[in-house]
Design a protein around this motif. Structure first.
Motif, PDB file in Angstrom:
ATOM      1  N   VAL A 163     -10.594  31.654 -14.411  1.00 40.28           N
ATOM      2  CA  VAL A 163      -9.312  30.435 -14.178  1.00 40.28           C
ATOM      3  C   VAL A 163      -7.910  30.703 -13.598  1.00 40.28           C
ATOM      4  N   ALA A 262     -17.158  24.024 -20.567  1.00 37.87           N
ATOM      5  CA  ALA A 262     -15.176  24.302 -20.076  1.00 37.87           C
ATOM      6  C   ALA A 262     -15.926  23.855 -18.162  1.00 37.87           C
ATOM      7  N   GLN A 265     -14.650  20.070 -18.490  1.00 39.46           N
ATOM      8  CA  GLN A 265     -14.023  19.670 -18.398  1.00 39.46           C
ATOM      9  C   GLN A 265     -12.478  20.572 -17.993  1.00 39.46           C
ATOM     10  N   ARG A 266     -13.618  21.566 -16.685  1.00 42.13           N
ATOM     11  CA  ARG A 266     -12.780  21.921 -15.742  1.00 42.13           C
ATOM     12  C   ARG A 266     -11.673  22.801 -15.905  1.00 42.13           C
ATOM     13  N   ARG A 267     -12.396  23.556 -16.976  1.00 38.01           N
ATOM     14  CA  ARG A 267     -11.392  24.990 -17.867  1.00 38.01           C
ATOM     15  C   ARG A 267     -11.901  26.185 -16.587  1.00 38.01           C
TER      16      ARG A 267
END
Ligand SMILES: C[S@@+](CC[C@H](N)C(=O)[O-])C[C@H]1O[C@@H](n2cnc3c(N)ncnc32)[C@H](O)[C@@H]1O
Length: 288
Positions: A163, A262, A265-267
């Protein structure tokens, strides 16, 4: 049993943009300098092994000096046909059209003769599939013919989810990636495959022959724009892990589900380590 790995044109097309963005510039620049010094005004002779549909040629030709004559070698006639269709017209860095031929060959039949009169041998996303013995044979052939090599996009096993550049570790990532690494060592048609050991095997094989190396990382950094590639990688990794550890299917399915959510959801983004290496015989030879 035929263990040869097969690659669809659609998969190769999906990874081409990520490959282009990942490539390290220093090994390619070193290859260009080598060709300019060695060939001067004459046509450079280049061979791309495991060329698939020509992505490596499309990347390299405009970044290398010319004139250039390329031979693409692959066992898949369909992919070679796509390569011809997509690589013409293609020009060198000076705007001169390249010459292109293809050869449908099994790379297991590689012999020293394949590099007769060749200035530079190239391969991309190939060397993690081959065996240690095959890399040794390649380096020995390069040494015999005083031919340089530019071997790119070999996986190095440094794979992580992140991230904003920082690691975003799932409890099962390390276990899953170790299972995947074991699968990458399975026979892909050449005997036990190098997998993530490919960069080290290449460095050793060429430095043992006193080649000069220019080695650099070329990781995929798959952010939102590369989500389809990241998702298909994830699916492929889960399939490979299920093959490698069928008793752990439920654990793999749960990991896949968490990682897929993940990514969807573009996490998280995905980092997949590769290395590029250029190897040149020393001392450099002038024009032949
Ligand atoms: C991962 S793909 C890479 C293709 C291309 N270099 C690129 O970067 O898009 C590996 C390529 O190696 C070829 N290949 C695998 N095993 C081979 C063999 N035994 N003989 C010849 N080609 C082989 C496949 O057909 C495929 O085109």
């Amino acid at each position: 049993m035929n263990t040869a790995a097969t690659f669809s044109d659609s998969w190769l097309a999906r990874r081409e943009h990520a490959d282009q963005e990942a490539r390290a510039t220093s090994p390619t620049q070193a290859a260009g300098t080598w060709l300019a010094t060695r060939c001067q005004a004459r046509e450079a002779r280049l061979v791309d092994l495991g060329s698939g549909s020509g992505a490596n040629l499309r990347y390299l030709a405009p970044r290398l000096p010319g004139p250039q004559a390329w031979r693409l070698v692959d066992h898949d006639a369909g992919l070679l046909g796509h390569a011809v269709g997509r690589c013409q017209p293609l020009c060198d860095m000076d705007g001169t059209p390249i010459r292109l031929t293809t050869q449908q060959h099994d790379l297991n039949a590689f012999t020293t003769d394949w590099l007769t009169d060749v200035d530079l041998v190239t391969a991309s996303a190939l060397c993690d599939l081959v065996s240690a013995a095959w890399v040794e044979a390649l380096a020995a052939a390069c040494a015999q013919h005083r031919c340089a090599a530019l071997i790119t996009l070999s996986v190095d096993g440094d794979t992580r989810f992140c991230v904003d550049g920082a690691d975003a570790t799932d409890r099962d990532d390390a276990w899953l990636f170790a299972t995947l690494a074991a699968h990458q060592h399975r026979d892909k048609g050449f005997g036990p495959a190098l997998g993530t050991a490919a960069p080290q095997a290449l460095s050793t094989a060429f430095s043992d022959r006193e080649f000069r190396l220019v080695d650099a990382p070329s990781p995929w950094r798959l952010g939102p724009a590369q989500r389809p590639l990241a998702l298909s990688l994830l699916d492929g990794w889960a399939d490979a892990a299920r093959e490698q550890a069928p008793e752990a299917r439920a654990r793999i399915d749960r990991w896949w589900q968490r990682r897929r959510e993940a990514l969807d959801q573009r996490r998280v983004d995905l980092y997949v380590g590769h290395r590029d290496v250029f190897a040149a015989p020393e001392p450099d030879h002038g024009p032949r």
